[in-house]
Write a protein that holds these residues in place. Structure first.
Motif, PDB file in Angstrom:
ATOM      1  N   LEU A 189       0.826  -1.215   0.000  1.00 15.67           N
ATOM      2  CA  LEU A 189       0.000   0.000   0.000  1.00 15.67           C
ATOM      3  C   LEU A 189       0.858   1.262   0.000  1.00 15.67           C
ATOM      4  O   LEU A 189       0.478   2.281  -0.595  1.00 15.67           O
ATOM      5  N   GLU A 190       2.012   1.205   0.659  1.00 18.76           N
ATOM      6  CA  GLU A 190       2.948   2.345   0.631  1.00 18.76           C
ATOM      7  C   GLU A 190       3.409   2.606  -0.801  1.00 18.76           C
ATOM      8  O   GLU A 190       3.443   3.761  -1.249  1.00 18.76           O
ATOM      9  N   SER A 191       3.778   1.553  -1.508  1.00 12.98           N
ATOM     10  CA  SER A 191       4.235   1.711  -2.887  1.00 12.98           C
ATOM     11  C   SER A 191       3.106   2.228  -3.775  1.00 12.98           C
ATOM     12  O   SER A 191       3.323   3.090  -4.643  1.00 12.98           O
ATOM     13  N   PHE A 192       1.918   1.714  -3.561  1.00 11.98           N
ATOM     14  CA  PHE A 192       0.750   2.169  -4.328  1.00 11.98           C
ATOM     15  C   PHE A 192       0.528   3.666  -4.101  1.00 11.98           C
ATOM     16  O   PHE A 192       0.353   4.430  -5.049  1.00 11.98           O
ATOM     17  N   SER A 193       0.536   4.078  -2.842  1.00 12.25           N
ATOM     18  CA  SER A 193       0.305   5.483  -2.495  1.00 12.25           C
ATOM     19  C   SER A 193       1.378   6.384  -3.086  1.00 12.25           C
ATOM     20  O   SER A 193       1.081   7.464  -3.624  1.00 12.25           O
ATOM     21  N   HIS A 194       2.637   5.949  -3.006  1.00 13.57           N
ATOM     22  CA  HIS A 194       3.750   6.762  -3.523  1.00 13.57           C
ATOM     23  C   HIS A 194       3.608   6.964  -5.031  1.00 13.57           C
ATOM     24  O   HIS A 194       3.759   8.088  -5.535  1.00 13.57           O
ATOM     25  N   SER A 195       3.307   5.913  -5.768  1.00 15.18           N
ATOM     26  CA  SER A 195       3.161   6.030  -7.223  1.00 15.18           C
ATOM     27  C   SER A 195       1.965   6.907  -7.587  1.00 15.18           C
ATOM     28  O   SER A 195       2.033   7.709  -8.525  1.00 15.18           O
ATOM     29  N   LEU A 196       0.885   6.766  -6.839  1.00 14.00           N
ATOM     30  CA  LEU A 196      -0.312   7.564  -7.119  1.00 14.00           C
ATOM     31  C   LEU A 196      -0.016   9.051  -6.969  1.00 14.00           C
ATOM     32  O   LEU A 196      -0.306   9.848  -7.870  1.00 14.00           O
ATOM     33  N   HIS A 197       0.583   9.431  -5.856  1.00 18.15           N
ATOM     34  CA  HIS A 197       0.809  10.851  -5.589  1.00 18.15           C
ATOM     35  C   HIS A 197       1.989  11.410  -6.384  1.00 18.15           C
ATOM     36  O   HIS A 197       2.146  12.627  -6.478  1.00 18.15           O
ATOM     37  N   ALA A 198       2.791  10.522  -6.974  1.00 18.64           N
ATOM     38  CA  ALA A 198       3.890  10.969  -7.838  1.00 18.64           C
ATOM     39  C   ALA A 198       3.473  10.954  -9.317  1.00 18.64           C
ATOM     40  O   ALA A 198       4.295  11.222 -10.196  1.00 18.64           O
ATOM     41  N   ASN A 199       2.187  10.619  -9.571  1.00 18.99           N
ATOM     42  CA  ASN A 199       1.674  10.523 -10.949  1.00 18.99           C
ATOM     43  C   ASN A 199       2.430   9.490 -11.782  1.00 18.99           C
ATOM     44  O   ASN A 199       2.489   9.596 -13.006  1.00 18.99           O
ATOM     45  N   ALA A 200       2.994   8.487 -11.113  1.00 19.88           N
ATOM     46  CA  ALA A 200       3.701   7.406 -11.822  1.00 19.88           C
ATOM     47  C   ALA A 200       2.683   6.335 -12.190  1.00 19.88           C
ATOM     48  O   ALA A 200       2.669   5.223 -11.646  1.00 19.88           O
TER      49      ALA A 200
END
Length: 492
Positions: A189-200
């Motif tokens: 979930l951390e990786s998911f959140s990071h990619s989402l908020h980084a527009n990756a």
């Protein structure tokens, strides 16, 4: 070791306490008034203590244990609390933990607050500090009424409560708070959140979403997670939402992410996604119409060029073919008027969000809700911009570049060109200015200067002299076709 003990009002009868393996404590025969006495008697020379209690409980324990020398001085430094102010209690505990962060800490809540919401609150507190592995929460549970108590470790409950806070935060905000508890689900979930908020988004949909769904499925079959099943289902619904949009076009993904950001009360993020989504829709449509050039410009430059064209009719021939875009925009003026209003509303809302106040918040929420609704109606559902074949609308910017190259190739490098012709060859976007320069050059008194050029250039210059200004282009189609025939270009 440091022991934090809640003081209670018990102590009328002495009872047996079971063993506590973590402290090598095995009491099966001796009886004690309460856990305060038990812990003091066994650890007064091996540990330091902090006592927390109400005014009444402090007085009660001082009186109860006054005959025991080991307790007098220690109980003198008890911290008085109000049981109706849990936030102050938690802050008191946290301060004690910070003061003894290098010690192994035992927190005995037997005579404190043992309800699950309070245990969860302890978990949320400990989740904010990074040495929780040195803290053990215990309480004595009654097994035989009035006779026998057994110590129970709350480690499992603590981990669950910390985990519950993390998962609930993700469900509400699509973010995760940092705490000591980490497992495969939290990492996913951390990786998911990071990619989402980084527009990756490429990584989000191709890697993070798959892993997060996998870990949710594993957690739902894990007994440890059973108390958190409702939160797991909420997160699963969020992941299914992203699963449902993963194969949509890019501008559609931006819209649906804007929508969920709005639902999570991230108004600025939602506005940003909807803003980018509109630009991407127009860019994608211009690409289908062969208006967009095959360029290497970054996404920001492309979006800026398109937004400036929509709002101000600004040309950017490096990114798109202006004459085709202008013709298309004029042909579908009503549709572009809707897009113009939508883009203007979004820009105004972004500006207001940068200066948001409490008074504006409700109004902003209402306006953003309307923008999302209008975007869905015009862009997502109706695909407001229709297809139109623009193959017969020539690219005058590219034509000018090719004419310039052709002329420069025909003219010897030693030739001194008339000033006006040099100015025209350095083609600009000011059609009126170019027209005037060319007309001035081709005036009767300058006709003799054409003899400096190759004869094949004369029809080009004569064609350009017959400029016609209208909404489509500046050169009649018949003259355009004659020019490209002369210079040998067939790929406009």
């Amino acid at each position: 070791m440091h022991i934090i003990n809640f003081l209670g009002l018990s102590g009328e009868l002495k009872v047996n306490y079971g063993k506590l393996e973590e402290l090598n404590l095995n009491e099966t025969n001796n009886k004690y008034f309460n856990t305060t006495q038990l812990l003091l008697e066994h650890f007064h020379s091996k540990a330091t203590f902090s006592f927390i209690g109400t005014k009444e409980s402090i007085q009660k324990q001082r009186e109860l244990l006054k005959e025991y020398n080991y307790s007098i001085n220690i109980l003198e430094y008890s911290k008085e609390i109000n049981e109706h102010e849990p936030s102050l209690i938690f802050n008191t505990i946290l301060e004690i933990i910070k003061e003894h962060q290098n010690d192994y800490i035992i927190l005995d809540i037997t005579h404190g607050f043992r309800t699950l919401p309070l245990i969860a609150s302890f978990g949320s507190i400990f989740g904010k500090i990074n040495y929780t592995n040195k803290i053990k929460i215990i309480f004595a549970q009654e097994n035989i009424k009035g006779k026998q108590y057994d110590f129970i470790s709350l480690d499992r409950y603590l981990d669950i409560s910390v985990l519950a806070v993390s998962l609930d935060t993700f469900s509400k905000t699509l973010n995760l708070i940092k705490n000591h508890y980490t497992d495969d689900l939290i990492l996913a979930l951390e990786s998911f959140s990071h990619s989402l908020h980084a527009n990756a988004f490429k990584k989000l949909f191709k890697e993070n979403l798959i892993e997060a769904k996998k870990q949710i499925n594993i957690a739902k079959t894990n007994e440890f997670y059973q108390p958190l099943n409702n939160i797991l289902c909420e997160i699963e619904n969020i992941l299914n939402y992203f699963e449902s949009i993963k194969d949509k076009k890019e501008y559609e993904k931006y819209f649906y992410i804007a929508k969920i950001m709005f639902e999570k009360n991230y108004y600025l993020a939602s506005t940003t996604y909807i803003f980018e989504g509109l630009s991407k829709y127009i860019l994608e449509h211009f690409k289908d119409l062969k208006i967009l050039r095959n360029n290497q410009e970054n996404s920001y430059d492309n979006s800026q060029a398109i937004n400036n064209f929509i709002l101000n009719n600004s040309a950017n021939n490096k990114i798109f073919i202006y004459c085709k875009a202008k013709f298309y925009k004029n042909k579908y003026k009503a549709e572009f008027d809707i897009i113009y209003k939508l883009l203007t509303d979004i820009k105004n809302l972004r500006n207001n969000l940068a200066h948001i106040s409490q008074e504006l918040e409700d109004n902003i929420k209402q306006n953003l809700s309307k923008i999302i609704k209008d975007f869905k109606t015009h862009i997502i559902d109706n695909k407001i911009l229709p297809y139109y074949n623009l193959d017969n609308i020539y690219d005058d910017f590219q034509l000018a570049q090719d004419i310039k190259a052709y002329i420069e190739n025909k003219i010897p490098t030693s030739t001194n060109l008339p000033k006006d012709l040099k100015s025209w060859i350095n083609f600009s976007q000011s059609y009126k200015k170019n027209k005037n320069i060319l007309q001035n050059f081709l005036r009767v008194e300058h006709r003799k200067d054409i003899s400096l050029l190759d004869n094949s250039l004369k029809p080009i210059l004569n064609c350009l002299y017959l400029y016609q200004e209208n909404n489509t282009c500046n050169i009649k189609q018949e003259h355009y076709e004659k020019i490209i025939t002369i210079i040998g270009k067939n790929d406009f």
